[in-house]
Design a protein around this motif. Structure first.
Motif, PDB file in Angstrom:
ATOM      1  N   ALA A 379     -24.575  31.388 -28.252  1.00 18.49           N
ATOM      2  CA  ALA A 379     -23.941  30.600 -27.187  1.00 18.49           C
ATOM      3  C   ALA A 379     -22.502  31.042 -26.965  1.00 18.49           C
ATOM      4  O   ALA A 379     -21.773  31.333 -27.920  1.00 18.49           O
ATOM      5  N   GLY A 380     -22.077  31.127 -25.696  1.00 22.71           N
ATOM      6  CA  GLY A 380     -20.685  31.439 -25.382  1.00 22.71           C
ATOM      7  C   GLY A 380     -20.358  32.920 -25.446  1.00 22.71           C
ATOM      8  O   GLY A 380     -19.292  33.343 -25.030  1.00 22.71           O
ATOM      9  N   GLY A 381     -21.261  33.750 -25.954  1.00 17.86           N
ATOM     10  CA  GLY A 381     -21.029  35.201 -25.994  1.00 17.86           C
ATOM     11  C   GLY A 381     -21.150  35.802 -24.606  1.00 17.86           C
ATOM     12  O   GLY A 381     -21.591  35.127 -23.670  1.00 17.86           O
ATOM     13  N   PRO A 382     -20.754  37.082 -24.449  1.00 23.15           N
ATOM     14  CA  PRO A 382     -20.768  37.711 -23.125  1.00 23.15           C
ATOM     15  C   PRO A 382     -22.161  37.748 -22.494  1.00 23.15           C
ATOM     16  O   PRO A 382     -22.309  37.501 -21.291  1.00 23.15           O
ATOM     17  N   ALA A 383     -23.208  38.036 -23.284  1.00 25.94           N
ATOM     18  CA  ALA A 383     -24.556  38.114 -22.721  1.00 25.94           C
ATOM     19  C   ALA A 383     -24.989  36.727 -22.225  1.00 25.94           C
ATOM     20  O   ALA A 383     -25.496  36.581 -21.106  1.00 25.94           O
ATOM     21  N   ALA A 384     -24.750  35.697 -23.049  1.00 28.25           N
ATOM     22  CA  ALA A 384     -25.152  34.338 -22.666  1.00 28.25           C
ATOM     23  C   ALA A 384     -24.393  33.885 -21.413  1.00 28.25           C
ATOM     24  O   ALA A 384     -24.961  33.210 -20.552  1.00 28.25           O
ATOM     25  N   ARG A 385     -23.112  34.273 -21.295  1.00 28.41           N
ATOM     26  CA  ARG A 385     -22.341  33.877 -20.102  1.00 28.41           C
ATOM     27  C   ARG A 385     -22.948  34.477 -18.829  1.00 28.41           C
ATOM     28  O   ARG A 385     -23.067  33.811 -17.812  1.00 28.41           O
TER      29      ARG A 385
END
Ligand code: HEC
Ligand code: HEC
Ligand code: HEC
Ligand code: HEC
Ligand code: HEC
Length: 410
Positions: A379-385
């Motif tokens: 959660a909150g990482g670049p891929a998830a964003r």
């Protein structure tokens, strides 16, 4: 579950094979072995197929006397001299093909897996190089830092091979072959196959050997070939690039959809009826498994408020599932060219009924792909964003067409 998402290959196989997307990747690989052209397109695909051997080879060195703007592969450079095409292309989904929903996944892939997706979404070898370079610098999640990759399915991907520019026959004189090599970018090679439907097939048609219940998941060229439009010589370009415009509108554009189907409404003593026909789409409506189209009806009370318990609907969609290591077709209610579907709703005491067509262009991504990816990504990482952004966009793409109120005849 957590362990499966630890390393990149783990994330790749766990999430993607669960979604069946790994199969899409392997389809991609199977489509590409050079020198043999992609299988399954049949007669007439020859020269366009030659042009579209994916993945594309690097362009190599441009002739030394070319100026910087002539040798550049960036759409904004082409646009210095071809302004209309640049302006139109910018508004198209081809320009947006290096999308958050794609890149959010690429961030978790290795270079080879990335290449197998980029060959359709950003097909130049130079685009893949730029994206891997951005990844090395730790900047791959920033669209400003991805170089050529950011331009998605751009001008050069369709028009440039080994720095030679090619295009359709001359607009005014129908000329084909090589033009004067003394002109900008060494002139242009004009070819009739630019105007053939096969030109679009490399990215919009899977080989027949990957058929699910007889039909590949992308089967647009085959659907078109079986249609009366093919017999009349109306090509993909004829409908999606009228006047050679670089717009490529499709299911995301309400006007394009309305131009391809016909809605007829009627009411009698028993109830109201909605008939939808595929009167002008050059393939199945819709052609892919990703959109969902629903014919809807609901009775209204005397104040015009919908009575939810009366709601009726009819799905127009190809439903597939990836289960037990393979794709299975659950149903296919899409409308082939000329076919119709009808939805009826009895009055059941009310005097008013509304009926409409609801279009969900990105249904499969919205409800299957992105939700599953979001469960797996940190959660909150670049891929998830990026995936969260794509998920929002996919949900927002739905719209209504043909909304009509019918009254009970007295
Ligand atoms: C410096 C100006 C310039 C730039 C930059 C430029 N072009 Fe051209 N282009 C021309 C001219 C002039 C012609 C007409 C050439 C001829 O008739 O021999 C042309 C012709 C073409 C044609 C044939 C269409 C027609 O009108 O007959 C295509 C396709 C094309 N260019 C694509 C591209 C692409 C793709 C790029 C970027 C990678 C690009 N061009 C960059 C000037 C330019
Ligand atoms: C054979 C060409 C091809 C390959 C290979 C391919 N795609 Fe696509 N992709 C398409 C087409 C055509 C569409 C538009 C139709 C649709 O929505 O299914 C699309 C749509 C998408 C979309 C939804 C629209 C968007 O851009 O947000 C995503 C996400 C996506 N692809 C991701 C991937 C990923 C990840 C891979 C590699 C695993 C991949 N694609 C490989 C052709 C391809
Ligand atoms: C998805 C592939 C694709 C992309 C991307 C693309 N084109 Fe084209 N382009 C075509 C096809 C196909 C035709 C011929 C259409 C026809 O004749 O109906 C064409 C025609 C042209 C022509 C000739 C127009 C005319 O009126 O004679 C020019 C110039 C051109 N493209 C430039 C560009 C430029 C500049 C870009 C980027 C801004 C671009 N194209 C992006 C496929 C593409
Ligand atoms: C290099 C691969 C490639 C080629 C060649 C290509 N397309 Fe596409 N096309 C795509 C991808 C990828 C998408 C999805 C973009 C996205 O949303 O991410 C797309 C999207 C579209 C859409 C928009 C569909 C919608 O969802 O509304 C239309 C229409 C379309 N293409 C028509 C064509 C036609 C016509 C041709 C031939 C002139 C063509 N394409 C050639 C890759 C390609
Ligand atoms: C007779 C006109 C016509 C022809 C020919 C035609 N299309 Fe379409 N196409 C449409 C219309 C109208 C839509 C919007 C309705 C829909 O989505 O099916 C559409 C939608 C699409 C979409 C959006 C995705 C989807 O699920 O529907 C893609 C991609 C596409 N066309 C590609 C192609 C390709 C590739 C060819 C050639 C093999 C082609 N089309 C031939 C009229 C045409």
């Amino acid at each position: 579950m957590r362990d499966h998402f630890g390393g990149r290959p783990g994330l790749f196989t766990a999430v993607l094979s669960a979604l069946g997307l790994a199969v899409l990747v392997s389809m991609g690989h199977a489509q590409s072995p050079s020198p043999s052209p992609s299988p399954g397109l049949g007669a007439g695909a020859g020269l366009a197929e030659e042009h579209w051997r994916l993945p594309l080879a690097p362009q190599g060195e441009a002739p030394p006397r070319w100026s910087d703007v002539e040798r550049s592969l960036a759409p904004r450079s082409c646009g210095q001299c071809h302004g209309d095409q640049l302006q139109q292309w910018r508004t198209s989904l081809h320009a947006g093909a290096f999308s958050p929903g794609l890149v959010g996944q690429l961030l978790t892939f290795d270079a080879e897996q990335t290449a197998s997706c980029m060959k359709c979404h950003a097909p130049l070898a130079e685009q893949h190089q730029d994206f891997e370079a951005a990844r090395q610098r730790g900047e791959a999640d920033d669209p400003e830092r991805r170089g050529l990759a950011a331009s998605g399915n751009g001008c050069a991907g369709c028009h440039v091979r080994g720095h030679r520019r090619s295009g359709p026959p001359g607009r005014d004189d129908g000329a084909t072959g090589q033009s004067d090599e003394g002109g900008p970018h060494g002139g242009v090679y004009r070819a009739a196959w630019f105007e053939e439907s096969e030109f679009c097939a490399a990215c919009h048609q899977f080989p027949q050997e990957y058929a699910v219940n007889g039909k590949p998941l992308q089967n647009t060229l085959a659907e078109w070939r079986a249609s009366p439009h093919a017999a009349r010589g109306i090509t993909c370009q004829g409908c999606h690039m009228p006047g050679r415009k670089h717009l490529w509108r499709g299911i995301h554009d309400p006007e394009t959809v309305a131009s391809g189907v016909t809605a007829r409404f009627s009411a009698d003593g028993r109830g109201a009826s909605f008939q939808l026909s595929n009167s002008g789409v050059g393939h199945a409506f819709p052609t892919y498994i990703t959109p969902k189209v629903v014919m809807r009806a609901v009775a209204l009370d005397s104040q015009g408020r919908p009575l939810p318990e009366t709601a009726a609907w009819r799905d127009i969609q190809r439903v597939v599932d990836y289960t037990g290591g393979q794709w299975v077709e659950r149903s296919d209610s899409r409308l082939l060219p000329g076919q119709s579907a009808t939805l009826r709703l009895p009055w059941k005491g009310s005097r008013r009924i509304t009926m409409w067509l609801e279009v969900y262009p990105d249904d499969y991504y919205d409800h299957q792909v992105y939700d599953a990816l979001l469960t797996g990504l940190p959660a909150g990482g670049p891929a998830a964003r990026l995936i969260a952004k794509a998920d929002k966009r996919a949900a927002a793409s739905r719209y209504r067409l043909f909304e009509t109120e019918l009254r009970r005849p007295d």
